[in-house]
Design a protein around this motif. Structure first.
Motif, PDB file in Angstrom:
ATOM      1  N   GLU A  38       0.912  -1.333  -0.163  1.00 49.65           N
ATOM      2  CA  GLU A  38      -0.035  -0.182   0.017  1.00 49.65           C
ATOM      3  C   GLU A  38       0.988   1.345   0.008  1.00 49.65           C
ATOM      4  O   GLU A  38       1.261   1.867   1.364  1.00 49.65           O
ATOM      5  N   LEU A  39       1.359   1.818  -1.084  1.00 50.33           N
ATOM      6  CA  LEU A  39       2.057   2.782  -1.302  1.00 50.33           C
ATOM      7  C   LEU A  39       1.138   4.097  -2.015  1.00 50.33           C
ATOM      8  O   LEU A  39       0.189   3.826  -2.535  1.00 50.33           O
ATOM      9  N   GLY A  40       1.752   5.339  -1.563  1.00 53.70           N
ATOM     10  CA  GLY A  40       1.059   6.323  -2.272  1.00 53.70           C
ATOM     11  C   GLY A  40       0.270   7.102  -1.590  1.00 53.70           C
ATOM     12  O   GLY A  40       0.103   7.066  -0.396  1.00 53.70           O
ATOM     13  N   VAL A  41      -0.807   8.223  -2.323  1.00 50.78           N
ATOM     14  CA  VAL A  41      -1.705   8.893  -1.464  1.00 50.78           C
ATOM     15  C   VAL A  41      -3.003   8.756  -2.038  1.00 50.78           C
ATOM     16  O   VAL A  41      -3.438   7.602  -2.452  1.00 50.78           O
ATOM     17  N   GLY A  42      -3.889   9.665  -2.201  1.00 48.15           N
ATOM     18  CA  GLY A  42      -5.302   9.787  -2.660  1.00 48.15           C
ATOM     19  C   GLY A  42      -5.504   9.755  -4.128  1.00 48.15           C
ATOM     20  O   GLY A  42      -4.795  10.698  -4.823  1.00 48.15           O
ATOM     21  N   ILE A  43      -6.449   9.023  -4.642  1.00 49.09           N
ATOM     22  CA  ILE A  43      -6.681   9.447  -6.058  1.00 49.09           C
ATOM     23  C   ILE A  43      -8.310   9.241  -5.876  1.00 49.09           C
ATOM     24  O   ILE A  43      -9.079   9.080  -5.117  1.00 49.09           O
ATOM     25  N   ASN A  44      -8.861   9.885  -7.275  1.00 48.55           N
ATOM     26  CA  ASN A  44     -10.261   9.836  -7.435  1.00 48.55           C
ATOM     27  C   ASN A  44     -10.631   8.791  -8.598  1.00 48.55           C
ATOM     28  O   ASN A  44      -9.876   8.630  -9.441  1.00 48.55           O
ATOM     29  N   VAL A  45     -11.810   7.904  -8.263  1.00 49.77           N
ATOM     30  CA  VAL A  45     -12.192   7.016  -9.237  1.00 49.77           C
ATOM     31  C   VAL A  45     -13.557   7.447  -9.637  1.00 49.77           C
ATOM     32  O   VAL A  45     -14.542   7.314  -8.957  1.00 49.77           O
ATOM     33  N   LEU A  46     -13.712   7.884 -10.812  1.00 50.00           N
ATOM     34  CA  LEU A  46     -14.962   8.650 -11.337  1.00 50.00           C
ATOM     35  C   LEU A  46     -16.074   7.616 -11.751  1.00 50.00           C
ATOM     36  O   LEU A  46     -15.674   6.521 -12.100  1.00 50.00           O
ATOM     37  N   PRO A  47     -17.270   8.000 -11.968  1.00 50.82           N
ATOM     38  CA  PRO A  47     -18.559   7.058 -11.854  1.00 50.82           C
ATOM     39  C   PRO A  47     -18.386   6.283 -13.126  1.00 50.82           C
ATOM     40  O   PRO A  47     -18.770   4.961 -12.978  1.00 50.82           O
ATOM     41  N   HIS A  48     -17.987   6.664 -14.477  1.00 52.71           N
ATOM     42  CA  HIS A  48     -17.796   5.985 -15.541  1.00 52.71           C
ATOM     43  C   HIS A  48     -16.920   4.775 -15.417  1.00 52.71           C
ATOM     44  O   HIS A  48     -17.074   3.404 -16.054  1.00 52.71           O
ATOM     45  N   SER A  49     -15.802   4.801 -14.645  1.00 54.94           N
ATOM     46  CA  SER A  49     -14.940   3.765 -14.317  1.00 54.94           C
ATOM     47  C   SER A  49     -15.104   2.944 -13.077  1.00 54.94           C
ATOM     48  O   SER A  49     -14.911   1.695 -13.173  1.00 54.94           O
ATOM     49  N   VAL A  50     -16.030   3.598 -12.266  1.00 59.47           N
ATOM     50  CA  VAL A  50     -16.627   2.713 -11.237  1.00 59.47           C
ATOM     51  C   VAL A  50     -17.686   1.881 -11.759  1.00 59.47           C
ATOM     52  O   VAL A  50     -17.743   0.583 -11.228  1.00 59.47           O
ATOM     53  N   ARG A  51     -18.411   2.122 -12.741  1.00 58.35           N
ATOM     54  CA  ARG A  51     -19.215   1.160 -13.628  1.00 58.35           C
ATOM     55  C   ARG A  51     -18.448  -0.174 -13.903  1.00 58.35           C
ATOM     56  O   ARG A  51     -19.066  -1.319 -13.676  1.00 58.35           O
ATOM     57  N   VAL A  52     -17.363   0.084 -14.331  1.00 62.08           N
ATOM     58  CA  VAL A  52     -16.497  -1.137 -14.626  1.00 62.08           C
ATOM     59  C   VAL A  52     -16.083  -1.946 -13.582  1.00 62.08           C
ATOM     60  O   VAL A  52     -16.228  -3.218 -13.501  1.00 62.08           O
ATOM     61  N   LEU A  53     -15.491  -1.342 -12.343  1.00 62.87           N
ATOM     62  CA  LEU A  53     -15.424  -1.911 -11.205  1.00 62.87           C
ATOM     63  C   LEU A  53     -16.576  -2.523 -10.420  1.00 62.87           C
ATOM     64  O   LEU A  53     -16.491  -3.655 -10.044  1.00 62.87           O
ATOM     65  N   ASP A  54     -17.748  -2.022 -10.651  1.00 59.63           N
ATOM     66  CA  ASP A  54     -19.042  -2.667 -10.247  1.00 59.63           C
ATOM     67  C   ASP A  54     -19.047  -3.889 -10.950  1.00 59.63           C
ATOM     68  O   ASP A  54     -19.782  -4.881 -10.299  1.00 59.63           O
ATOM     69  N   GLY A  55     -19.084  -3.871 -12.290  1.00 58.46           N
ATOM     70  CA  GLY A  55     -19.229  -5.011 -13.063  1.00 58.46           C
ATOM     71  C   GLY A  55     -18.207  -5.996 -12.856  1.00 58.46           C
ATOM     72  O   GLY A  55     -18.694  -7.359 -13.140  1.00 58.46           O
ATOM     73  N   LEU A  56     -17.229  -5.906 -12.121  1.00 59.70           N
ATOM     74  CA  LEU A  56     -16.335  -7.004 -11.590  1.00 59.70           C
ATOM     75  C   LEU A  56     -16.508  -7.218 -10.185  1.00 59.70           C
ATOM     76  O   LEU A  56     -15.766  -8.245  -9.523  1.00 59.70           O
ATOM     77  N   GLY A  57     -17.622  -6.780  -9.601  1.00 58.41           N
ATOM     78  CA  GLY A  57     -18.212  -7.288  -8.460  1.00 58.41           C
ATOM     79  C   GLY A  57     -17.382  -6.667  -7.285  1.00 58.41           C
ATOM     80  O   GLY A  57     -17.415  -7.036  -5.932  1.00 58.41           O
ATOM     81  N   LEU A  58     -16.953  -5.504  -7.559  1.00 58.62           N
ATOM     82  CA  LEU A  58     -15.804  -4.753  -6.421  1.00 58.62           C
ATOM     83  C   LEU A  58     -16.429  -3.647  -5.943  1.00 58.62           C
ATOM     84  O   LEU A  58     -15.831  -3.005  -4.933  1.00 58.62           O
ATOM     85  N   LEU A  59     -17.590  -3.331  -5.837  1.00 56.36           N
ATOM     86  CA  LEU A  59     -18.260  -2.092  -5.212  1.00 56.36           C
ATOM     87  C   LEU A  59     -18.278  -2.229  -3.546  1.00 56.36           C
ATOM     88  O   LEU A  59     -17.793  -1.282  -3.092  1.00 56.36           O
ATOM     89  N   PRO A  60     -18.605  -3.491  -3.124  1.00 53.51           N
ATOM     90  CA  PRO A  60     -18.590  -3.586  -1.608  1.00 53.51           C
ATOM     91  C   PRO A  60     -16.860  -3.498  -1.159  1.00 53.51           C
ATOM     92  O   PRO A  60     -17.105  -2.465  -0.047  1.00 53.51           O
TER      93      PRO A  60
END
Length: 414
Positions: A38-60
Motif C-alpha cells: 500500500e504505497l502512495g496517497v489519494g486518487i479519485n475514481v470517477l463514475p464511468h470507471s466505477v461502472r467497470v469495477l462494479d461489473g467486476l463485483g468490487l463495489l463492496p
C-alpha cells in the motif's frame, strides 16, 4: 481463447487482467515490484470507471476502502466559493465517485485479480527488458530482479501497462523523448485530521500561481477525524533529464506557502504542516501518439496516454482501457484486428483529454476568477457567470465520458 501477457500490475493492468479473464482469455501479469504494498496517497475514481469495477463485483470492497464523494467545490485562494457541484450518486449518476488511498485501491485490485486468475498467473519482481514479434507470437523478455536472470514469456498478445516510463512504448516509439514538463510541481501527502464540509467534499483552491486540492479518503472515525489527502501545486522549472520522482520533502517547507489559507472550517497550511511526510512529483505528461497498437502489441493506461492530474482522470481512463481491450479481443477474429479496434475506441478520446488537461481541465475556472475578480466578491464569486461555469464543468465531463446523460445511457438495460 487468446493468451495475453500484461507488463505492469498497476490499476490499469489489473483491471484489464480481470476483464480479459472474465471474457475467457488466458492472462499472465508481470509486475516489476517484488512485493506489492500500500504505497502512495489519494486518487479519485470517477463514475464511468466505477461502472467497470462494479461489473467486476468490487463495489463492496470500494465502499470498505474509500469514500463516496458527494460534492466538488472550486475556491479562490481566500476560500471564497467559485463553483460547487454534486458528484457521484448525489448528482443523479447511476454509479458513485470514490476518493480512496491509491495503495488501498491497488491492493484491493491485486487481491481481486489473484482470486480470479490464481496466483500462478502473477509474476512479481519482473521488469520488462524488451519484446520481439515473430509469426503468431510475441515474446517478452523480463529481468528477474531477485536473481538478475532473464526469462522469456511468449503469448499471442503483449499489453504494455508499464506506466509513464513504459519500456513497451519506448520500443514502439523510440523517438518520443523525455516526458513533457508543465512548469508545475506537485507535493502530496495524507494526514488524519477533523473531517470538513460533511466529510464527503473535495475542494480545489487557488489559481495558476498556487493551488491546493484537498479531500477525505476515509470516512470519519468516532472522534470525527478522517484521513485527508492534500495536493499542493506551484510553478517550478525542472530538468526532466535529472528530475527526482517521489522525492520526500519536509511538509513544513511546503506549508510555508499556505500559512494564510485558513478558511475557518479548514486551515490548509496547518493541515499540510501536520503531515508526517510530503512527496514531490513534477507534473508531466507525454505528447499523444498516433498509434498504440503494432501487430500483437498495444499500450494501456499511463503507457498509452500519460496525462496531467487535472480532472482526476488518469486512473479512471486506464480502467476504461481494460474494459475496451477485453471487448475488442473477444469480438474480433484475429489479434491485430482486435488491437486496432481497441485503439480506434480509446486513442482519440484520451488524446483529447490529455490536451484538455494541459489547459488545466475543469480547474481553469479558478484562473478565470483570479484574472477577473476586482475584490468585490465576498460570500461567493459573481465575477464569472454561473452559466459559464456550469457549461465548462459539463463540457469536461462530456469529453471524459462521465456526463450524466452518457452515464444514464450506460445504465439502461441492453
Amino acid at each position: 481463447m487468446t493468451s495475453v501477457t500484461i507488463a505492469g500490475g498497476g490499476i490499469g493492468g489489473l483491471v484489464a487482467a480481470m476483464c480479459l479473464h472474465d471474457a475467457g482469455h488466458k492472462v499472465d501479469v508481470f509486475e516489476s515490484v517484488v512485493e506489492p504494498s500500500e504505497l502512495g496517497v489519494g486518487i479519485n475514481v470517477l463514475p464511468h470507471s466505477v461502472r467497470v469495477l462494479d461489473g467486476l463485483g468490487l463495489l463492496p470492497a470500494l465502499d470498505a476502502a474509500g469514500v463516496r464523494t458527494e460534492a466538488l467545490a472550486f475556491l479562490s485562494r481566500d476560500g471564497i466559493r467559485i463553483w460547487e457541484e454534486p458528484r457521484g450518486l448525489a448528482a443523479g449518476n447511476p454509479w458513485p465517485q470514490f476518493s480512496i488511498h491509491r495503495g488501498k485501491l491497488q491492493m484491493l485490485l491485486w487481491q481481486a485479480a489473484l482470486d480470479r486468475l490464481g496466483p500462478e498467473r502473477f509474476h512479481t519482481g519482473m521488469r520488462l527488458a524488451s519484446f520481439d514479434q515473430r509469426d503468431d507470437l510475441v515474446t517478452a523478455t523480463f529481468r528477474d530482479r531477485r536473481s538478475n536472470v532473464d526469462i522469456e514469456m511468449s503469448s499471442e498478445v503483449l499489453v504494455g501497462a508499464d506506466g509513464i516510463h513504459s519500456v513497451v512504448r519506448q520500443q514502439l516509439h523510440p523517438d518520443q523523448g523525455l516526458p513533457h514538463p508543465s512548469g508545475l510541481v506537485l507535493w502530496r501527502g495524507a494526514v488524519r485530521a477533523p473531517a470538513f464540509l460533511g466529510g464527503r467534499t473535495m475542494f480545489m483552491a487557488g489559481d495558476d500561481g498556487q493551488k491546493a486540492v484537498v479531500y477525505p479518503i476515509s470516512d470519519p472515525d468516532d472522534d470525527g477525524t478522517a484521513l485527508i489527502n492534500w495536493v499542493a501545486e506551484r510553478p517550478m522549472d525542472v530538468d526532466m533529464a535529472t528530475v527526482s520522482w517521489n522525492r520526500e520533502v519536509d511538509p513544513a517547507w511546503v506549508a510555508e506557502s499556505f500559512t494564510d489559507w485558513d478558511y475557518g472550517w479548514l486551515d490548509v497550511g496547518a493541515l499540510i504542516a501536520s503531515s508526517d511526510a510530503a512527496y514531490e512529483f513534477p507534473m508531466v505528461d507525454r505528447h499523444p501518439v498516433d498509434r498504440w497498437s503494432f501487430g500483437r502489441v498495444t499500450l494501456l493506461g499511463d503507457a498509452a496516454h500519460p496525462m496531467r492530474p487535472n480532472g482526476s482522470n488518469g486512473s479512471s481512463q486506464a480502467i476504461l482501457d481494460g474494459e475496451a481491450l477485453a471487448a475488442a479481443l473477444t469480438a474480433a477474429d484475429n489479434v491485430p484486428a482486435a488491437l486496432t479496434a481497441y485503439e480506434a475506441v480509446r486513442l482519440e478520446p484520451t488524446a483529447k483529454l490529455t490536451l484538455a488537461n494541459r489547459q488545466a481541465g475543469p480547474e481553469r475556472v479558478m484562473q478565470w476568477v483570479a484574472e477577473r475578480c476586482a475584490g468585490a466578491c465576498t460570500d461567493e464569486h459573481t465575477c464569472v457567470d454561473t452559466a459559464v461555469l456550469e457549461r465548462e464543468a459539463n463540457a469536461y465531463k462530456q469529453l471524459a465520458g462521465f456526463d450524466l446523460a452518457t452515464l444514464q445511457a450506460m445504465a439502461e438495460p441492453g
